[in-house]
Every structure is written in structure tokens, then in C-alpha cells.
Design a protein around this motif. Structure first.
Motif, PDB file in Angstrom:
ATOM      1  N   ARG A  12       0.842  -1.183   0.000  1.00  0.00           N
ATOM      2  CA  ARG A  12       0.000   0.000   0.000  1.00  0.00           C
ATOM      3  C   ARG A  12       0.886   1.244   0.000  1.00  0.00           C
ATOM      4  N   ALA A  13       0.650   2.109  -0.971  1.00  0.00           N
ATOM      5  CA  ALA A  13       1.411   3.362  -1.052  1.00  0.00           C
ATOM      6  C   ALA A  13       0.461   4.516  -0.784  1.00  0.00           C
ATOM      7  N   GLU A  14       0.952   5.497  -0.027  1.00  0.00           N
ATOM      8  CA  GLU A  14       0.102   6.627   0.312  1.00  0.00           C
ATOM      9  C   GLU A  14       0.863   7.910   0.012  1.00  0.00           C
ATOM     10  N   ASN A  15       0.399   8.638  -0.965  1.00  0.00           N
ATOM     11  CA  ASN A  15       0.963   9.952  -1.314  1.00  0.00           C
ATOM     12  C   ASN A  15       2.471   9.946  -1.530  1.00  0.00           C
TER      13      ASN A  15
ATOM     14  N   SER B 291      -0.818   7.249  -4.804  1.00  0.00           N
ATOM     15  CA  SER B 291      -1.369   6.308  -3.829  1.00  0.00           C
ATOM     16  C   SER B 291      -1.982   5.142  -4.589  1.00  0.00           C
TER      17      SER B 291
ATOM     18  N   GLY C 171       5.392  10.853   1.832  1.00  0.00           N
ATOM     19  CA  GLY C 171       4.535   9.690   1.645  1.00  0.00           C
ATOM     20  C   GLY C 171       4.951   8.506   2.485  1.00  0.00           C
TER      21      GLY C 171
ATOM     22  N   THR D 141       8.564   2.418   4.665  1.00  0.00           N
ATOM     23  CA  THR D 141       8.882   3.668   3.971  1.00  0.00           C
ATOM     24  C   THR D 141      10.385   3.942   3.941  1.00  0.00           C
TER      25      THR D 141
ATOM     26  N   THR E 150      -3.300   0.695  -3.863  1.00  0.00           N
ATOM     27  CA  THR E 150      -3.271  -0.503  -3.029  1.00  0.00           C
ATOM     28  C   THR E 150      -3.164  -1.716  -3.937  1.00  0.00           C
TER      29      THR E 150
ATOM     30  N   ASN F 102       2.575  12.459  -5.309  1.00  0.00           N
ATOM     31  CA  ASN F 102       1.341  12.057  -4.618  1.00  0.00           C
ATOM     32  C   ASN F 102       0.706  10.795  -5.172  1.00  0.00           C
TER      33      ASN F 102
END
Ligand SMILES: Nc1ncnc2c1ncn2[C@@H]1O[C@H](COP(=O)(O)OP(=O)(O)O)[C@@H](O)[C@H]1O
Ligand SMILES: [Mg+2]
Lengths: 286, 325, 255
Positions: free
Chosen positions: C16-19, C34, C69, C79, C36, C32
Motif C-alpha cells: 500500500r502506497a500513500e501519497n 497512492s 509519503g 517507507t 493498493t 502524490n
């Protein structure tokens, strides 16, 4: 205050020679891609040739300089032809070993032919000095610095204003690309290596005036040149200039201000190289 | 992948491995017999050459061990010197020689971990220059400390190893070379070999595949420096006298490198053959062409690189580089 | 981003990547982003040249640290984890430009992955696992050859076999089909399907649209560092923004 200025001046004067030796090395590392461990030996050859011309023919080293430069340029180009050229694609280690071998060969050839003694050159301006307000500059130092500046000026003019120079810089930046746009890379290599050796020899001529000629005189200059090009970043030809000044001045400062200075100045110098390399390596793009 | 299959995995061409082991065995048998031969009135001299050949072998092989992990170092003189100085100073402090020897080696090993830790991210020529600079810093510091501490520029006197018994000294050197060979073979047959080779041939790829590069680079540094320091101890105990300029000389960093390349990189046999051939050649040249011997030596190095780029071992080890014993 | 319809409600996220963002000097190579990635899914990342796909993969595998992120692998926040930690956590990667260890044999190359990608494995066992993988990827006949002697197709297989040897949960593939002939690409498609069927989730970058259509359960489209669209192959190819982004690029959407 005067002492401080005098120290800065001494450092600056010293850096002229450093810049000559290091620019030469930067050409062979940056353009040809060869770490030439025999670079100091070409300086030594220059110093001995100048001494020989002065001792046997009575020619002032500064007059024999152009001839010496040309002769050693030829020796360098020949060296490229018969040896360097054949290891361009070999592992870096093999290249290093080849130039080590060359260094040992040249140094001991000098030792065999001329013995281990130091040979000094006498010039009319030996004992003279120049007064700049409160500051004093030894005659030979001033002359050597002037020559170094003139030569560096010429070198950088060639590098930035002539076709050959542009080709050399193109090769230094991107070997494959240079080949693709039709540059005869082999020829550029040969010329760059020759010029590299010629620059070392020219520095050698100046060293013979300032210090002496001896079979091992090149080593310390070569080590310092390595340090300089490494600090400047490999292949960065202009960076060599400021790195030389930085090195020359900090050496002079240590010699003047650190008790027992002479002995420690080498430590400071090598610590600087070590620190620069290590710090830079931890600042990478991560 | 999960179930362990019963089908045997084909072994990979073991032929060279046997030949290399055989050659190593022959080397050690000959080397062991050497001091018991009737060497005549040049015995002392010959034993001394033998001794320094063994020391050169330890230096070259230990350097190679580090190079296998992609770290082409010019700090070997530093570890050699730290071994020599550590030993001399420990003896001066009253430590018995049998304890001073491993302690000096471990000191060098500890220093190598510090050095390896900070040079971790350097590679190629940058790494070489940094390790060279490190050596010079150590030398200058020892040279400039007060004479009462480490003898300053004048150096230190060191009591002779084993009371100056040449045969005993020679056999001690042989034992330490055997130890070095043992370490090298153990590395070759273990996980370390794969880690070193992977790091050398592609550091980032190795990390992506899970190799803990920091750990293995430091392991290589430690093993290599401890062995090099033992060579330094031998040197100190043989020559009675050590000085910063001789002990930390650039030549002591360069000759292990040239010897390994000349003999055959990343092998156990190569550096030892290289040390033997080069040392003997050096002595022969010394006796025949006198002062010019280094000229010929330099020429031999150049020609061997041009015509024998994989070293002596490469002569009968065609094909791949780096995988074999 | 919300998950597209094609994802079964029961699926668990693996990656899962977020921003995520990465700047190079003044350039926002990734901005940015994001998404899944669900267990057992084949997720494609497409986009024109320079869109930031390789940079995104470099952020996932740890070659670069993101400027901003966060990134999770199952429940672990990775991260800022170094590359080897990500590998041990279950992330495998095959590079766009193949990188075999040139002086090792093919078998040794894969052994490295097996030996260091898993914890507590011994050398003989790693060699066996590696050999099994060579058989699975059709390289067993070349086990003892030097890696630098292989053809491009074999190199790519080696790249995949080596990544598989680390026993990943997620496998990142960067343009593994590039430079292959159609028949070879078809073989590679089968190989990738087989890998997914063995329980490994796959995130791949691809330029060849038929391959994306055949393989991908879901597609993320990138342009100028940002996610432009996300959904099934049909959905994204019907998206006018996506079509516009591809217009005039040499690949073309339906090449
Ligand atoms: N290390 C880097 N330094 C600077 N710019 C980079 C670097 N890597 C990639 N870029 C730039 O980032 C952008 C995205 O590149 P990349 O991720 O390789 O795109 P793609 O794989 O989608 O073709 C490009 O403009 C590229 O030039
Ligand atoms: Mg890309």
C-alpha cells in the motif's frame, strides 16, 4: 595580520604547481579513464630534463620548458600507443597495475642512470625576492607561479575554446555519445594522455627550479594531485583549480600555525581528503 | 520450491578445485621441507628470503580476501603497520609475545571496522584513495607523537621473534600462512563467498536480493586486516626495528595488490604463487642485474598485465574468472 | 484511491502506497501517488515514457527514499527500510535493465537470491532451491554457464528466477517483455501467470498493451509523475484523459 596574509600568499603560490600536476592527471582520469599511477614519474622526467639542459648546456629551465613539454608529450603519446591503449577495456585493477609497473620502471631507470642524489638547478633569480608591501615573495616562487598561471590559462583556453578541447570534454562527459557523434576517440585519448604527461613534465621543470630533481621527487606531487582531483570530483576539470588553491592554502596555514607544523601538515592534508570523500559519500541521493 | 527435492543437484565442474588443492598441498610440503634442507653457508640468507616470501603471501592473500568483496584497498600498509607497532608497544608494556601477537592483530581488526564503517559507501578509485589517505594519516600521527610514546620518526626497537632462531621464525610464518589459507578456503566454501562475489559484481543488486552489504563488507575488512596485522608482527619480530616510513610505506599497500593480480585475483592459490614467483624473481634479478632489478621488475609487471591479464592461475584456468578456489 | 470493482471484497492488501512523491532537483518525478495492491493480484503500471514508472518502482524497492509519503508491505511500514530489509519482508524485484552477476554461473546467480533472501537457510539447501527454480523458468540446461553468455530472453528469465528465489510475496517487474519477440513475450506471459498462480502478487510495468490486456487484473495509469486513472484494462483504455496522454507518443495506446 601580515603573517596571515603572507601565509595565504605562500599557499596560493604553491597551489599553482599543484594545479598543473592535477590538471594533467584529471585529463588522463577524466578523458582517457585511466588512473595513471606513473603521473609523478613524468613530472620527475621533466625535472631531470630541465636539470640536464641547465647543467650541461647552461640553458635556463624556463627556456627549455617548451622543448621539455613537447618531448614528454611525445613520450606520453607513445606510452599510450604501446601500453595504455591495450587495457582500456580491462578491469580498473589491471589498469592500475600497469601504471604502477610503469612508475616503478621509470623511477628505477632514473635511479640506475643518475643515482639517488638530488640535483639542484642554479638560476640567476635564485636568491632574488619580490616585495609587495609588507609581503615577501621568493623570486623562483614568483616566476614559477607566473608560468603556472600562464600554462593553466593556455590549457583552459584549449579545453574550452578549441575543437580538440571540446572533443576532450565531450569524451570526458560521455564516451559513447562522443563516439556516436563521430569523434575519433582513440586519437583524442592519445592526445589527452600526451598532454597529461606534458603538463606533469612542465610542473617538473618548475619543481626543478623551486626544489630539485631526484628520482622520487614526483611521488608526493602525484599523491597530492590524486587528492585534488578526487576532491574536485573525477572528470571535473575546472574543479581542479579551486581544489588546488584550497589544498595549498590549508597546507600553508597548518605549517604556520600548528606547532611542529611541518610534520602535521601531511596529516591534515590526508585527513581533508579522507573527510571530503567520506562525507560526500554519505550525502548521496537517497 | 518449498519441498526439498530428492533429486541431486549436479555438482559444478570440480576439476580445477582439486588441482588447486593439490597445488596448495605441494606448496606447503615443499615450504615445510625447505628449512630442513642442507642449505649450506647461505642458509641464513635463504631462510630470510623464504620468511619474507611467506609474509608476502600472507599480505597478498589477505588483501585478496578484501578485494573479493569489491573493496580494492590501499590500506594494507596501515594494518601491517598497526600489527607491527601494536606488537612492539605491547612487548614494551611487558605483555608476553604469545599474547601480544593476537592482541595486536585484533587491534588492527577493530580499527578496520571503524575504517570500513565510514568508507562503506565509497567505491572504485574513491575507495582506493580514501584508504590510501587513511594510511597516511595513521603514519603521520605515529610519526608525530612524542618519541616516548611510539618512537616518533626514529622508530622503535623490537625484540627478535623466538630469540632470533631463523628456522623457528620461518616455521611460525609458515603456520600463519597456513592459517590465512585456511581462512581463505573457509570463506570460499561458505555463504561469505556468495555474499562477497555478489557485492563485488553488483552492490545494489545484491542488496535487492537481501544481502546485508554492511555486515559482509565489515566481515571482509576484519578478516583481511587481522591477517595483514599478523604479517606486520612477523616483520617487526624479524627486523628488530620498525619506523613509520618503512612500515607504513605505500609499497606495503601496493605489493599485495600487484602480487594478487600477478598470481590470479579472487583465488587462494593465485596470491601465494604470485608472492613466490615475484619474490624469487626479485632476488634473482637483484643478484644478476644489480641496481636495475626494479627496472626489470616494473617491466615484468607491465608485460604480465598486457599478456597475462588473469595472472598465473589464469594460464590453466580458462573460461570464467572469480569462481574457483 | 478507492479499489476498483475487479477486486474481490475479501482480498487483503499486500502493498500500500500513500501519497508517495520523489523530487529530483526541480523535477517531480513521482507526485502524490497512492494505490493498493491486493494479494494474488496482477497489477499493471502503464504510462508514457518519462511518466515516473521506474522511479515509482525504485521507491517501492528502496533504491530511493521518498520525499514524502508512506509505504506498507502487509502490516509493516517500510517507507524508510533499506533494500535488504524490504527483501526479507517479502518484496522481490526484477530490473528493467538486466543485471546478472556477470562472473557467476546462472545457478550461482539464483543461489544468491535463495541464500540471502530468506533467513536461516543453508548453502546446500539454497543451491537446491535455486536449481528447482532454474527448471521452473526453463534455464536448467544453462545452469553452469557464465551469466554473461546468456541471450536477452535468458537474461530476463534469470532476472525473474533470482527474484523468485528470495521467496517474495510481491514481485515487481520492470518492463520484462521489452525487446522480446511476440512468441517469446507469449512465453513470458505464461511464466508470469504461473508465478501468480503459485501465490505471489505481481506489480509490473509494461509498454506492450496486448500484454497488459492479457495479464493485468487492474491497471494504474501514470502521467507526469501522477496517477491519471485506475481500473480494469477496459476502464482505463476507455478513459479520454488516458487516450489524450498517450496520443502522439510513439508507443500509441493500441500498438
Ligand atoms: N536519478 C534521476 N535523477 C534525475 N532525474 C531522474 C532520475 N531518474 C529519473 N529521472 C527523471 O524522472 C522522470 C521519470 O523517469 P522514469 O521513472 O524513468 O520514467 P519511466 O520509467 O516512466 O519512463 C524522467 O523525467 C526522468 O528523466
Ligand atoms: Mg522506465
Amino acid at each position: 595580520m601580515d603573517l596571515f596574509l603572507q601565509t595565504l600568499l605562500n599557499g596560493l603560490l604553491q597551489s599553482g604547481i599543484y594545479a598543473l600536476v592535477a590538471s594533467g592527471l584529471a585529463l588522463s582520469v577524466g578523458v582517457v579513464g585511466i588512473v595513471n599511477f606513473a603521473h609523478g614519474e613524468f613530472l620527475m622526467i621533466g625535472a631531470f630534463l630541465a636539470w640536464a639542459a641547465s647543467a650541461s648546456l647552461g640553458i635556463d629551465p624556463l627556456l627549455s620548458l617548451p622543448v621539455v613539454a613537447l618531448a614528454v608529450f611525445g613520450v606520453g603519446a607513445l606510452t599510450y600507443r604501446v601500453s595504455i591503449r591495450h587495457v582500456l577495456l580491462a578491469p580498473e585493477l589491471n589498469q592500475m597495475l600497469l601504471t604502477f609497473g610503469l612508475g616503478i620502471l621509470l623511477q628505477n631507470l632514473a635511479l640506475m642512470l643518475l643515482g639517488g642524489n638530488t640535483r639542484t638547478v642554479s638560476t640567476p633569480y635564485q636568491a632574488s625576492s619580490l616585495q609587495l608591501g609588507a609581503l615577501t615573495v621568493g623570486g623562483p616562487k614568483a616566476v614559477a607561479f607566473a608560468f603556472a598561471l600562464a600554462l593553466l590559462g593556455t590549457l583552459y583556453f584549449v579545453l574550452y575554446r578549441t575543437t580538440l578541447g571540446r572533443q576532450m570534454r565531450a569524451v570526458a562527459q560521455n564516451r559513447r555519445g562522443a563516439q556516436l557523434i563521430g569523434i575519433n576517440v582513440d586519437r583524442v585519448y592519445m592526445l589527452a594522455f600526451g598532454v597529461s604527461c606534458g603538463l606533469a613534465a612542465v610542473a617538473g621543470v618548475l619543481v626543478s627550479v623551486l626544489l630539485f630533481a631526484s628520482p622520487t621527487v614526483g611521488l608526493v606531487f602525484a599523491l597530492k594531485a590524486f587528492a585534488i582531483i578526487v576532491m574536485a570530483g573525477l572528470g571535473n576539470l575546472t574543479g581542479v583549480l579551486w581544489a588546488s588553491v584550497l589544498l595549498g592554502v590549508s597546507e600553508a596555514l597548518v605549517q604556520t600555525y600548528v606547532p611542529g607544523g611541518g610534520g602535521w601538515s601531511d596529516a591534515v592534508f590526508f585527513l581533508m581528503i579522507f573527510g571530503t570523500l567520506v562525507l560526500r559519500s554519505f550525502r548521496g541521493n537517497r | 520450491m518449498s519441498a526439498v527435492s530428492a533429486r541431486p543437484v549436479p555438482a559444478r565442474r570440480p576439476t580445477f578445485a582439486w588441482r588447486a588443492l593439490l597445488a596448495l598441498g605441494i606448496f606447503f610440503v615443499l615450504a615445510l621441507a625447505f628449512p630442513f634442507l642442507p642449505l649450506g653457508d647461505r642458509r641464513e640468507f635463504l631462510l630470510q628470503i623464504g620468511f619474507f616470501t611467506l609474509v608476502a603471501g600472507i599480505m597478498a592473500l589477505s588483501w585478496d580476501l578484501l578485494a573479493r568483496s569489491g573493496q580494492v584497498s590501499l590500506a594494507h600498509a596501515a594494518f601491517y603497520g598497526l600489527g607491527a607497532y601494536g606488537y612492539a608497544l605491547l612487548l614494551k608494556a611487558g605483555v608476553p609475545w604469545g599474547a601480544a601477537m593476537p592482541l595486536a592483530a585484533l587491534t588492527a581488526g577493530f580499527v578496520s571496522l571503524l575504517l570500513g564503517g565510514v568508507t562503506m559507501r565509497l567505491s572504485g578509485m574513491y575507495f582506493a584513495i580514501a584508504t590510501l589517505a587513511f594510511t597516511e594519516v595513521v603514519r603521520t600521527v605515529i610519526q608525530n607523537l612524542p618519541e616516548s610514546v611510539a618512537g616518533g620518526a626514529n622508530g622503535l626497537l623490537v625484540p627478535a621473534l623466538l630469540g632470533g632462531n631463523s628456522r623457528g621464525q620461518y616455521l611460525l610464518a609458515l603456520a600463519l600462512l597456513l592459517l590465512t589459507v585456511g581462512v581463505s578456503l573457509a570463506v570460499r566454501l561458505s555463504k561469505l563467498h556468495h555474499a562477497f562475489a555478489a557485492i563485488r559484481q553488483g552492490e545494489e543488486t545484491a542488496r535487492v536480493l537481501g544481502v546485508n552489504v554492511v555486515r559482509y563488507k565489515l566481515a571482509a575488512f576484519f578478516l583481511s586486516s587481522v591477517l595483514a596485522a599478523l604479517a606486520g608482527v612477523l616483520y617487526a619480530g624479524k627486523t628488530f626495528f620498525i619506523s613509520p616510513l618503512d612500515t607504513f610505506s605505500l609499497a606495503n599497500s601496493i605489493s599485495p595488490l600487484t602480487t594478487s593480480i600477478f598470481g590470479g585475483l579472487y583465488t587462494t592459490l593465485g596470491p601465494i604463487l604470485g608472492a613466490t614467483v615475484l619474490r624469487v624473481a626479485e632476488e634473482l634479478l637483484h643478484n644478476t642485474v644489480k641496481n636495475g632489478y626494479l627496472v626489470v621488475y616494473g617491466l615484468v609487471l607491465m608485460l604480465s598485465i598486457l599478456w597475462l591479464p588473469r595472472g598465473i592461475v589464469g594460464l590453466w584456468r580458462r573460461g570464467r574468472q572469480g569462481g574457483d578456489l | 484511491m478507492s479499489a476498483a470493482q475487479s477486486v474481490p471484497a475479501s482480498a487483503l492488501p499486500v502493498l500500500r502506497a500513500e501519497n508517495l512523491s520523489k523530487r529530483f532537483g526541480g523535477l517531480n518525478a513521482v507526485q502524490n501517488v497512492s494505490f493498493t495492491h491486493y494479494a494474488g493480484e496482477i497489477l499493471a503500471v502503464i504510462g508514457p515514457n518519462g511518466a515516473g514508472k521506474t522511479t515509482l518502482l525504485n521507491l517501492l524497492s528502496g533504491v530511493y527514499r521518498p520525499s514524502t509519503g508512506r509505504l506498507w508491505l502487509q502490516e509493516q511500514d517500510i517507507t524508510n527500510a533499506p533494500m535488504e530489509r524490504r527483501c526479507h519482508a517479502g518484496l522481490g524485484r526484477a530490473f528493467q535493465i538486466v543485471r546478472p552477476f556477470p562472473e557467476m554461473t546462472v545457478h550461482e546467480n539464483v543461489t544468491v537470491g535463495a541464500l540471502f533472501g530468506q533467513r536461516g537457510i543453508r548453502l546446500p539447501q539454497a543451491r537446491e532451491q535455486a536449481y528447482d527454480l532454474l527448471e521452473r523458468t526453463g534455464l536448467a540446461a544453462h545452469a553452469d554457464r557464465a551469466a554473461h553468455e546468456l541471450t536477452l530472453l535468458q537474461d530476463k528469465r534469470l532476472e525473474v528466477a533470482r527474484a523468485l528465489a528470495t521467496q517474495p510475496r510481491v514481485l515487481l517487474l520492470d518492463e520484462v517483455m521489452a525487446g522480446l519477440r511476440p512468441a517469446e513475450a507469449q512465453e513470458a506471459v505464461e511464466l508470469v501467470r504461473g508465478i501468480r498462480d503459485s501465490g505471489i502478487s505481481i506489480l509490473f510495468i509494461e509498454h506492450i498493451m496486448p500484454v497488459v490486456r492479457d495479464l493485468a487484473d487492474r491497471v494504474v495509469v501514470m502521467d507526469q509523475g501522477q496517477v491519471l486513472a485506475e481500473g480494469t484494462y477496459r476502464e482505463v483504455t476507455a478513459n479520454p484523459q488516458v487516450v489524450a496522454a498517450y496520443l502522439g507518443t510513439e508507443a500509441g495506446l493500441h500498438a
